[in-house]
Design a protein around this motif. Structure first.
Motif, PDB file in Angstrom:
ATOM      1  N   LEU A  55     -23.439   5.168  41.717  1.00  0.00           N
ATOM      2  CA  LEU A  55     -24.465   6.043  42.277  1.00  0.00           C
ATOM      3  C   LEU A  55     -24.347   7.437  41.678  1.00  0.00           C
ATOM      4  N   VAL A  56     -25.477   7.974  41.223  1.00  0.00           N
ATOM      5  CA  VAL A  56     -25.537   9.340  40.697  1.00  0.00           C
ATOM      6  C   VAL A  56     -26.701  10.058  41.370  1.00  0.00           C
ATOM      7  N   ILE A  57     -26.423  11.241  41.933  1.00  0.00           N
ATOM      8  CA  ILE A  57     -27.450  11.985  42.672  1.00  0.00           C
ATOM      9  C   ILE A  57     -27.585  13.402  42.123  1.00  0.00           C
ATOM     10  N   GLN A  58     -28.821  13.785  41.919  1.00  0.00           N
ATOM     11  CA  GLN A  58     -29.164  15.181  41.605  1.00  0.00           C
ATOM     12  C   GLN A  58     -29.722  15.806  42.881  1.00  0.00           C
ATOM     13  N   CYS A  59     -29.267  16.996  43.249  1.00  0.00           N
ATOM     14  CA  CYS A  59     -29.707  17.672  44.474  1.00  0.00           C
ATOM     15  C   CYS A  59     -30.468  18.954  44.132  1.00  0.00           C
ATOM     16  N   LYS A  60     -31.564  19.176  44.816  1.00  0.00           N
ATOM     17  CA  LYS A  60     -32.319  20.417  44.681  1.00  0.00           C
ATOM     18  C   LYS A  60     -32.631  20.949  46.078  1.00  0.00           C
ATOM     19  N   HIS A  61     -31.990  22.043  46.447  1.00  0.00           N
ATOM     20  CA  HIS A  61     -32.226  22.656  47.749  1.00  0.00           C
ATOM     21  C   HIS A  61     -33.286  23.734  47.575  1.00  0.00           C
ATOM     22  N   TYR A  62     -34.541  23.327  47.771  1.00  0.00           N
ATOM     23  CA  TYR A  62     -35.680  24.214  47.593  1.00  0.00           C
ATOM     24  C   TYR A  62     -36.330  24.508  48.945  1.00  0.00           C
ATOM     25  N   ALA A  63     -37.123  25.578  48.975  1.00  0.00           N
ATOM     26  CA  ALA A  63     -37.965  25.834  50.141  1.00  0.00           C
ATOM     27  C   ALA A  63     -38.970  24.694  50.285  1.00  0.00           C
ATOM     28  N   ALA A  64     -39.383  24.415  51.521  1.00  0.00           N
ATOM     29  CA  ALA A  64     -40.220  23.243  51.789  1.00  0.00           C
ATOM     30  C   ALA A  64     -41.535  23.253  51.017  1.00  0.00           C
ATOM     31  N   HIS A  65     -42.072  24.450  50.708  1.00  0.00           N
ATOM     32  CA  HIS A  65     -43.375  24.529  50.047  1.00  0.00           C
ATOM     33  C   HIS A  65     -43.292  24.313  48.536  1.00  0.00           C
ATOM     34  N   ARG A  66     -42.076  24.290  47.986  1.00  0.00           N
ATOM     35  CA  ARG A  66     -41.937  24.152  46.537  1.00  0.00           C
ATOM     36  C   ARG A  66     -42.005  22.691  46.108  1.00  0.00           C
ATOM     37  N   THR A  67     -42.068  22.467  44.801  1.00  0.00           N
ATOM     38  CA  THR A  67     -42.084  21.107  44.267  1.00  0.00           C
ATOM     39  C   THR A  67     -41.112  20.991  43.093  1.00  0.00           C
ATOM     40  N   VAL A  68     -40.589  19.798  42.925  1.00  0.00           N
ATOM     41  CA  VAL A  68     -39.751  19.485  41.765  1.00  0.00           C
ATOM     42  C   VAL A  68     -40.674  19.012  40.655  1.00  0.00           C
ATOM     43  N   SER A  69     -40.559  19.607  39.501  1.00  0.00           N
ATOM     44  CA  SER A  69     -41.491  19.325  38.408  1.00  0.00           C
ATOM     45  C   SER A  69     -41.104  18.071  37.631  1.00  0.00           C
ATOM     46  N   SER A  70     -42.027  17.613  36.813  1.00  0.00           N
ATOM     47  CA  SER A  70     -41.743  16.463  35.948  1.00  0.00           C
ATOM     48  C   SER A  70     -40.675  16.809  34.914  1.00  0.00           C
ATOM     49  N   GLY A  71     -40.597  18.102  34.563  1.00  0.00           N
ATOM     50  CA  GLY A  71     -39.553  18.516  33.616  1.00  0.00           C
ATOM     51  C   GLY A  71     -38.169  18.314  34.190  1.00  0.00           C
ATOM     52  N   ASP A  72     -37.986  18.678  35.467  1.00  0.00           N
ATOM     53  CA  ASP A  72     -36.696  18.448  36.126  1.00  0.00           C
ATOM     54  C   ASP A  72     -36.380  16.962  36.199  1.00  0.00           C
ATOM     55  N   MET A  73     -37.408  16.164  36.495  1.00  0.00           N
ATOM     56  CA  MET A  73     -37.201  14.716  36.576  1.00  0.00           C
ATOM     57  C   MET A  73     -36.844  14.147  35.206  1.00  0.00           C
ATOM     58  N   GLN A  74     -37.466  14.654  34.152  1.00  0.00           N
ATOM     59  CA  GLN A  74     -37.164  14.181  32.797  1.00  0.00           C
ATOM     60  C   GLN A  74     -35.714  14.469  32.430  1.00  0.00           C
ATOM     61  N   LYS A  75     -35.231  15.673  32.787  1.00  0.00           N
ATOM     62  CA  LYS A  75     -33.839  16.017  32.486  1.00  0.00           C
ATOM     63  C   LYS A  75     -32.867  15.070  33.182  1.00  0.00           C
ATOM     64  N   PHE A  76     -33.140  14.803  34.462  1.00  0.00           N
ATOM     65  CA  PHE A  76     -32.274  13.897  35.211  1.00  0.00           C
ATOM     66  C   PHE A  76     -32.359  12.487  34.653  1.00  0.00           C
ATOM     67  N   LEU A  77     -33.559  12.083  34.306  1.00  0.00           N
ATOM     68  CA  LEU A  77     -33.766  10.758  33.730  1.00  0.00           C
ATOM     69  C   LEU A  77     -32.969  10.588  32.435  1.00  0.00           C
ATOM     70  N   GLY A  78     -32.888  11.675  31.655  1.00  0.00           N
ATOM     71  CA  GLY A  78     -32.191  11.598  30.372  1.00  0.00           C
ATOM     72  C   GLY A  78     -30.682  11.539  30.484  1.00  0.00           C
ATOM     73  N   THR A  79     -30.129  11.918  31.644  1.00  0.00           N
ATOM     74  CA  THR A  79     -28.673  11.946  31.771  1.00  0.00           C
ATOM     75  C   THR A  79     -28.114  10.942  32.777  1.00  0.00           C
TER      76      THR A  79
END
Length: 224
Positions: free
Chosen positions: A130-154
């Motif tokens: 199991l590998v988890i990436q965590c992002k503690h953001y304010a509720a109104h924010r969004t995680v971008s496709s760029g962040d997902m691509q980086k995690f996907l690549g590693t």
């Protein structure tokens, strides 16, 4: 116009005549037909009562379900308010605690930058890595496709993840979600995180937003 009015009068007169005739026949034959009339009335009354009870039951059940869903949403938000108040470091530790609660072993928190997206690592109860990436953001924010691509690549290439999860206190853009589903990443947005916080297991959440799982790694993974 006169013809139409005349037709209406004729119809009304015919209806009254028919009704009067039926009442007369009923009165003359009452001794013979009253059991049938009473039976028909009781059947109609019973049918109306059954219909009313079924309608009332459905309305009550629907109202209860709506109330229950609303209460669950409120409870989830109360739980998430505590999560929102955490620092990002405490959030990573908390995610690790949730993993251990669900039976994961060898759970480690990186707690530093340069971890290549692996904030929390461990083994699922069946031995998958199991590998988890965590992002503690304010509720109104969004995680971008760029962040997902980086995690996907590693996640899989660098860390050998069988189950790769991206956990955030916010939401994902549609593009980020699409990437997660396409590549088998578990995208735990705010609502799914709320369900996890309130007791849903990580295993039960895997099918809800991307497959996110590969074949079990067997004895070798369990003994790693």
């Amino acid at each position: 116009m006169t013809t139409r009015r005349g037709r209406k009068r004729s119809l009304r007169r015919g209806a009254w005549t028919t009704g009067a005739a039926l009442l007369l026949i009923l009165a003359l034959t009452w001794d013979a037909v009253w059991p049938y009339v009473l039976g028909a009335a009781l059947v109609a009354l019973l049918g109306g009562a059954v219909w009313w009870l079924r309608t009332t039951h459905r309305t009550t059940v629907a109202g209860h379900r709506a109330w229950q869903a609303e209460e669950e949403d409120k409870a989830r938000e109360r739980s998430m308010a505590e999560v929102d108040a955490m620092t990002w470091q405490r959030f990573e530790l908390y995610v690790a605690e949730l993993c251990r609660r669900d039976g994961c072993t060898q759970v480690v928190v990186s707690g530093k930058s340069g971890d290549l997206g692996a904030d929390v690592t461990g083994l699922m109860p069946d031995g998958r890595r199991l590998v988890i990436q965590c992002k503690h953001y304010a509720a109104h924010r969004t995680v971008s496709s760029g962040d997902m691509q980086k995690f996907l690549g590693t996640a899989k290439a660098e860390h050998g993840a069988d189950v790769a999860a991206f956990v955030t206190t916010a939401d994902f853009t549609q593009a980020a979600r699409s990437l997660a589903v396409k590549h088998g990443i578990l995208a735990l947005h705010r609502n799914l995180l709320g369900a996890w916080v309130r007791g849903a297991t990580l295993e039960s959440l895997i099918p809800l937003n991307g497959a996110g799982s590969g074949p079990p790694r067997g004895r070798r993974a369990r003994g790693a």
